[in-house]
Design an enzyme around this catalytic site. Structure first.
Site, mmCIF file in Angstrom:
data_model
loop_
_atom_site.group_PDB
_atom_site.id
_atom_site.type_symbol
_atom_site.label_atom_id
_atom_site.label_comp_id
_atom_site.label_asym_id
_atom_site.label_seq_id
_atom_site.Cartn_x
_atom_site.Cartn_y
_atom_site.Cartn_z
ATOM 1 N N GLU A 174 2.822 -5.447 13.439
ATOM 2 C CA GLU A 174 1.787 -5.449 14.477
ATOM 3 C C GLU A 174 1.106 -6.816 14.551
ATOM 4 O O GLU A 174 0.702 -7.258 15.608
ATOM 5 C CB GLU A 174 0.759 -4.346 14.180
ATOM 6 N N ARG A 217 0.822 -1.220 0.000
ATOM 7 C CA ARG A 217 0.000 0.000 0.000
ATOM 8 C C ARG A 217 0.849 1.259 0.000
ATOM 9 O O ARG A 217 0.402 2.317 -0.462
ATOM 10 C CB ARG A 217 -0.981 -0.011 1.176
HETATM 11 P P1 AMP Z 1 4.302 -1.484 11.848
HETATM 12 O O1 AMP Z 1 5.517 -2.172 11.270
HETATM 13 O O2 AMP Z 1 3.832 -2.119 13.116
HETATM 14 O O3 AMP Z 1 4.531 0.019 11.991
HETATM 15 O O4 AMP Z 1 3.122 -1.706 10.821
HETATM 16 C C1 AMP Z 1 3.013 -0.932 9.680
HETATM 17 C C2 AMP Z 1 2.705 -1.755 8.451
HETATM 18 O O5 AMP Z 1 1.701 -2.727 8.705
HETATM 19 C C3 AMP Z 1 2.195 -0.857 7.363
HETATM 20 O O6 AMP Z 1 2.839 -1.230 6.149
HETATM 21 C C4 AMP Z 1 0.703 -1.102 7.322
HETATM 22 O O7 AMP Z 1 0.275 -1.260 5.989
HETATM 23 C C5 AMP Z 1 0.460 -2.374 8.127
HETATM 24 N N1 AMP Z 1 -0.460 -2.172 9.270
HETATM 25 C C6 AMP Z 1 -0.166 -2.361 10.579
HETATM 26 N N2 AMP Z 1 -1.219 -2.130 11.359
HETATM 27 C C7 AMP Z 1 -2.228 -1.786 10.548
HETATM 28 C C8 AMP Z 1 -3.592 -1.382 10.766
HETATM 29 N N3 AMP Z 1 -4.131 -1.315 11.991
HETATM 30 N N4 AMP Z 1 -4.325 -1.056 9.676
HETATM 31 C C9 AMP Z 1 -3.796 -1.119 8.426
HETATM 32 N N5 AMP Z 1 -2.529 -1.475 8.169
HETATM 33 C C10 AMP Z 1 -1.747 -1.816 9.206
#
Ligand code: AMP
Length: 176
Positions: free
Chosen positions: A96, A59
């Site tokens: 996450e 995305r």
């Molecule tokens: P992080 O590495 O934990 O910062 O997660 C970010 C990545 O995971 C991004 O590339 C987002 O597309 C995806 N992501 C994580 N949590 C969500 C969420 N609640 N909604 C949509 N995308 C998420």
């Protein structure tokens, strides 16, 4: 910000229980809002000599590509393991809701090149920090990072700021 937020669709408990997924496809489907997102992410990057905008699979590409075009920079991509055809460097990280390895082509950033990182969302910051590590290993200088959505209670944007990067997010949520 509230205007942009109203266009983001929230999917509770997807892809797993406890995650409130922020679906930006509904935001980008509206031409006026898509333009606003690209303009707002581009604004702080204009005229700063940024050579590459780096977009994160998948995305992140949707915002990084038009931002690169808008500011007259090149586009580099961070992809999930095994997708890039040339020589790569990789970095593992915890998401996450999963764990993952991302890769970049070894020659995608020029030594000393100014880089802006773009993704759709920052949560724990694992993905963005892994991408920053790759960019810096390749000799890039991270000038800024931009996200459509920030979930600051998960700490990612603060981690980027602590590393000295300028961070811009367009929509902020206080809780899942
Ligand atoms: P992080 O590495 O934990 O910062 O997660 C970010 C990545 O995971 C991004 O590339 C987002 O597309 C995806 N992501 C994580 N949590 C969500 C969420 N609640 N909604 C949509 N995308 C998420």
């Amino acid at each position: 910000m509230e205007e942009l937020k109203s266009k983001i669709r929230e999917i509770p408990n997807w892809p797993k229980t406890g995650v409130n997924f922020k679906d930006i496809t509904t935001l980008l489907e509206d031409g006026n809002y898509f333009k606003k997102v690209v303009d707002l992410l581009s604004e702080p990057l204009m005229g700063r000599g940024i050579g590459k905008v780096v977009g994160i699979d998948a995305r992140g590409f949707l915002a990084a590509a038009p931002v690169a075009y808008r500011i007259g920079a090149g586009l580099s991509i961070v992809r999930k393991k095994g997708k890039l055809p040339f020589k790569t460097i990789g970095q593992s990280y915890t998401l996450e809701y999963a764990s993952n390895t991302i890769e970049m082509h070894r020659d995608t950033i020029l030594p000393g090149e100014k880089v802006a990182l773009i993704d759709d969302l920052i949560a724990t910051g694992g993905t963005a920090l892994a991408a920053c590590d790759l960019i810096e290993k390749l000799g890039g200088a991270i000038a800024a990072a931009g996200f459509i959505v920030d979930l600051p209670f998960l700490g990612g944007s603060q981690k980027l700021k602590d590393r000295g990067y300028q961070v811009r997010s367009l929509v902020v949520y206080d809780q899942e």
